[in-house]
Write a protein that holds these residues in place. Structure first.
Motif, PDB file in Angstrom:
ATOM      1  N   ILE A  19      -9.517 -12.796  -7.315  1.00 31.85           N
ATOM      2  CA  ILE A  19      -9.766 -11.919  -6.160  1.00 31.85           C
ATOM      3  C   ILE A  19      -8.452 -11.551  -5.498  1.00 31.85           C
ATOM      4  N   TYR A  20      -7.582 -12.516  -5.302  1.00 29.15           N
ATOM      5  CA  TYR A  20      -6.278 -12.264  -4.688  1.00 29.15           C
ATOM      6  C   TYR A  20      -5.484 -11.236  -5.496  1.00 29.15           C
ATOM      7  N   TYR A  21      -5.474 -11.397  -6.808  1.00 25.53           N
ATOM      8  CA  TYR A  21      -4.723 -10.474  -7.661  1.00 25.53           C
ATOM      9  C   TYR A  21      -5.290  -9.058  -7.585  1.00 25.53           C
ATOM     10  N   PHE A  22      -6.584  -8.922  -7.754  1.00 25.09           N
ATOM     11  CA  PHE A  22      -7.176  -7.584  -7.804  1.00 25.09           C
ATOM     12  C   PHE A  22      -7.264  -6.932  -6.427  1.00 25.09           C
ATOM     13  N   ALA A  23      -7.394  -7.716  -5.370  1.00 24.65           N
ATOM     14  CA  ALA A  23      -7.477  -7.131  -4.028  1.00 24.65           C
ATOM     15  C   ALA A  23      -6.101  -6.795  -3.473  1.00 24.65           C
ATOM     16  N   PHE A  24      -5.097  -7.602  -3.749  1.00 22.86           N
ATOM     17  CA  PHE A  24      -3.785  -7.410  -3.137  1.00 22.86           C
ATOM     18  C   PHE A  24      -2.740  -6.900  -4.111  1.00 22.86           C
ATOM     19  N   TYR A  25      -2.510  -7.595  -5.181  1.00 24.70           N
ATOM     20  CA  TYR A  25      -1.343  -7.338  -6.008  1.00 24.70           C
ATOM     21  C   TYR A  25      -1.657  -6.746  -7.372  1.00 24.70           C
ATOM     22  N   ASN A  26      -2.652  -5.889  -7.437  1.00 25.61           N
ATOM     23  CA  ASN A  26      -2.818  -5.225  -8.721  1.00 25.61           C
ATOM     24  C   ASN A  26      -1.648  -4.268  -8.907  1.00 25.61           C
ATOM     25  N   HIS A  63       8.333  15.498  12.931  1.00 23.98           N
ATOM     26  CA  HIS A  63       9.167  14.919  13.995  1.00 23.98           C
ATOM     27  C   HIS A  63       8.364  14.230  15.099  1.00 23.98           C
ATOM     28  N   SER A  64       7.136  13.856  14.788  1.00 28.41           N
ATOM     29  CA  SER A  64       6.314  13.117  15.742  1.00 28.41           C
ATOM     30  C   SER A  64       6.822  11.689  15.855  1.00 28.41           C
ATOM     31  N   ASP A  65       6.685  11.100  17.036  1.00 27.46           N
ATOM     32  CA  ASP A  65       7.053   9.689  17.207  1.00 27.46           C
ATOM     33  C   ASP A  65       5.822   8.787  17.125  1.00 27.46           C
ATOM     34  N   LYS A  66       4.709   9.327  16.714  1.00 24.05           N
ATOM     35  CA  LYS A  66       3.467   8.567  16.578  1.00 24.05           C
ATOM     36  C   LYS A  66       3.325   8.049  15.143  1.00 24.05           C
ATOM     37  N   VAL A  67       4.198   7.134  14.787  1.00 25.19           N
ATOM     38  CA  VAL A  67       4.182   6.512  13.464  1.00 25.19           C
ATOM     39  C   VAL A  67       3.609   5.111  13.623  1.00 25.19           C
ATOM     40  N   ILE A  68       2.546   4.840  12.876  1.00 26.94           N
ATOM     41  CA  ILE A  68       1.911   3.525  12.946  1.00 26.94           C
ATOM     42  C   ILE A  68       1.878   2.915  11.548  1.00 26.94           C
ATOM     43  N   PHE A  69       1.485   1.656  11.484  1.00 27.58           N
ATOM     44  CA  PHE A  69       1.422   0.982  10.187  1.00 27.58           C
ATOM     45  C   PHE A  69       0.027   0.445   9.957  1.00 27.58           C
ATOM     46  N   GLN A  70      -0.276   0.245   8.688  1.00 24.90           N
ATOM     47  CA  GLN A  70      -1.529  -0.404   8.308  1.00 24.90           C
ATOM     48  C   GLN A  70      -1.293  -1.172   7.019  1.00 24.90           C
ATOM     49  N   PRO A  71      -2.066  -2.240   6.807  1.00 30.17           N
ATOM     50  CA  PRO A  71      -1.934  -2.987   5.556  1.00 30.17           C
ATOM     51  C   PRO A  71      -2.241  -2.091   4.365  1.00 30.17           C
ATOM     52  N   LEU A  72      -1.606  -2.364   3.268  1.00 32.00           N
ATOM     53  CA  LEU A  72      -1.783  -1.551   2.072  1.00 32.00           C
ATOM     54  C   LEU A  72      -3.210  -1.605   1.543  1.00 32.00           C
ATOM     55  N   THR A  73      -3.806  -2.795   1.493  1.00 31.17           N
ATOM     56  CA  THR A  73      -5.149  -2.901   0.919  1.00 31.17           C
ATOM     57  C   THR A  73      -6.182  -3.431   1.903  1.00 31.17           C
ATOM     58  N   CYS A  74      -5.924  -4.565   2.534  1.00 29.68           N
ATOM     59  CA  CYS A  74      -6.870  -5.154   3.477  1.00 29.68           C
ATOM     60  C   CYS A  74      -6.095  -5.919   4.544  1.00 29.68           C
ATOM     61  N   HIS A  75      -6.801  -6.409   5.523  1.00 29.40           N
ATOM     62  CA  HIS A  75      -6.164  -7.040   6.684  1.00 29.40           C
ATOM     63  C   HIS A  75      -5.213  -8.184   6.314  1.00 29.40           C
ATOM     64  N   GLU A  76      -5.526  -8.946   5.294  1.00 30.67           N
ATOM     65  CA  GLU A  76      -4.700 -10.090   4.916  1.00 30.67           C
ATOM     66  C   GLU A  76      -3.477  -9.709   4.085  1.00 30.67           C
ATOM     67  N   ASP A  77      -3.385  -8.478   3.643  1.00 28.16           N
ATOM     68  CA  ASP A  77      -2.266  -8.031   2.807  1.00 28.16           C
ATOM     69  C   ASP A  77      -0.986  -7.961   3.645  1.00 28.16           C
ATOM     70  N   PRO A  78       0.097  -8.641   3.233  1.00 25.48           N
ATOM     71  CA  PRO A  78       1.340  -8.621   4.019  1.00 25.48           C
ATOM     72  C   PRO A  78       2.164  -7.341   3.830  1.00 25.48           C
ATOM     73  N   ARG A  79       1.757  -6.471   2.909  1.00 25.24           N
ATOM     74  CA  ARG A  79       2.494  -5.228   2.666  1.00 25.24           C
ATOM     75  C   ARG A  79       1.919  -4.135   3.563  1.00 25.24           C
ATOM     76  N   TYR A  80       2.808  -3.432   4.267  1.00 27.16           N
ATOM     77  CA  TYR A  80       2.384  -2.374   5.172  1.00 27.16           C
ATOM     78  C   TYR A  80       2.939  -1.030   4.754  1.00 27.16           C
ATOM     79  N   LYS A  81       2.166   0.010   5.004  1.00 26.72           N
ATOM     80  CA  LYS A  81       2.670   1.369   4.866  1.00 26.72           C
ATOM     81  C   LYS A  81       2.675   1.976   6.264  1.00 26.72           C
ATOM     82  N   HIS A  82       3.744   2.680   6.583  1.00 27.41           N
ATOM     83  CA  HIS A  82       3.892   3.319   7.886  1.00 27.41           C
ATOM     84  C   HIS A  82       3.644   4.806   7.686  1.00 27.41           C
ATOM     85  N   PHE A  83       2.768   5.364   8.509  1.00 28.12           N
ATOM     86  CA  PHE A  83       2.434   6.774   8.345  1.00 28.12           C
ATOM     87  C   PHE A  83       2.370   7.472   9.696  1.00 28.12           C
TER      88      PHE A  83
END
Length: 98
Positions: A19-26, A63-83
């Motif tokens: 589950i960890y592999y397929f949910a987070f680090y595929n 040029h907006s300053d409204k840049v937020i982040f979210q986890p890549l896959t789910c809440h427990e994922d330590p990888r974030y993408k900022h958009f």
């Protein structure tokens, strides 16, 4: 322990790892995330996007300053993408320090 309990106890680590592999680090998720620039790389390419916040930047597209982040896959994922909330483009990546 009876036979079913032994199977359950011994099988849980295998299931958890799968589950960890397929949910987070595929591979496709990880490849996508690694192709995004880090914040220092993003700011080196777009110096006009520097803000007072050392952990964030402006959007290089609108040029907006409204840049937020979210986890890549789910809440427990330590990888974030900022958009950018304005134009919805993914700008850079980061990783949780916890």
């Amino acid at each position: 322990m009876d036979f079913l309990t032994e199977i359950f106890v011994l099988g849980m680590p295998v299931i958890a790892i799968a589950i960890y592999y397929f949910a987070f680090y595929n591979k496709s998720n990880d490849d996508y995330w690694r192709k995004l620039p880090t914040l220092p790389e993003y700011l080196a390419e777009h110096p006009e996007c520097v803000t007072d916040d050392d952990e964030n930047a402006r959007c290089c597209h609108c040029h907006s300053d409204k840049v937020i982040f979210q986890p890549l896959t789910c809440h427990e994922d330590p990888r974030y993408k900022h958009f950018c909330l304005n134009c919805k483009r993914v700008l850079f990546r980061s990783k949780s320090i916890l």
